[in-house]
Design a protein around this motif. Structure first.
Motif, PDB file in Angstrom:
ATOM      1  N   ILE A   1      -6.761   2.805   6.751  1.00 33.33           N
ATOM      2  CA  ILE A   1      -7.229   1.722   7.615  1.00 33.33           C
ATOM      3  C   ILE A   1      -8.729   1.882   7.865  1.00 33.33           C
TER       4      ILE A   1
ATOM      5  N   LYS B   1      -0.463   3.296   8.138  1.00 28.78           N
ATOM      6  CA  LYS B   1      -0.791   2.003   7.536  1.00 28.78           C
ATOM      7  C   LYS B   1       0.381   1.031   7.671  1.00 28.78           C
TER       8      LYS B   1
ATOM      9  N   LEU C   1      -3.706  -3.650   3.423  1.00 26.70           N
ATOM     10  CA  LEU C   1      -3.443  -2.233   3.673  1.00 26.70           C
ATOM     11  C   LEU C   1      -2.619  -1.526   2.609  1.00 26.70           C
TER      12      LEU C   1
END
Length: 138
Positions: free
Chosen positions: A89, A28, A83
């Protein structure tokens, strides 16, 4: 399966960390950096150049003229900003189902992140000659 499918296994909990592959959090973070696309006038200063080039190709008109990538850049920033709070994700992209621009930006960043991680992992080998340090040291 009739379509090309890629399975990504082990990123979430870090099951592949010993192979020098990223944990879910590291993935991420990497995706956030790739999608932190910023320009100073026309000069790109942040973010991934290959993602920007892919977006430019995507919006290029049939006449070959450049299109506007700004709507994609704004969705890339949306991903970047969201995020840290997202589970993953994949979860974030799924939560934005129907937003084609988020799906494209997210998937481009996933591919770039994983290819880069694989290249730096102990599992990497080149098809044409050179093998990873692990293989050549055995």
């Amino acid at each position: 399966m009739d379509i090309n499918t890629v399975f990504v296994i082990g990123a979430g909990a870090g099951a592949s960390k010993e192979a020098n592959l990223p944990t879910g959090r590291e993935l991420k973070d990497k995706i956030s950096r790739l999608l932190d696309i910023r320009f100073d006038f026309h000069q790109q200063e942040h973010g991934d150049y290959q993602i920007v080039n892919a977006l430019r190709e995507l919006v290029k008109g049939e006449d070959g003229k450049n299109g506007d990538i700004n709507p994609y850049i704004h969705e890339a920033w949306h991903i970047r900003d969201a995020l840290p709070q997202a589970i993953s994700i994949d979860n974030f992209i799924d939560s934005q189902r129907g937003n084609e621009k988020i799906a494209i930006c997210g998937k481009l960043a996933i591919v770039r992140s994983i290819l880069d991680a694989e290249k730096n992992s102990i599992l990497f080998f080149e098809k044409h000659g050179r093998e990873s340090a692990t293989k050549s040291n055995q």
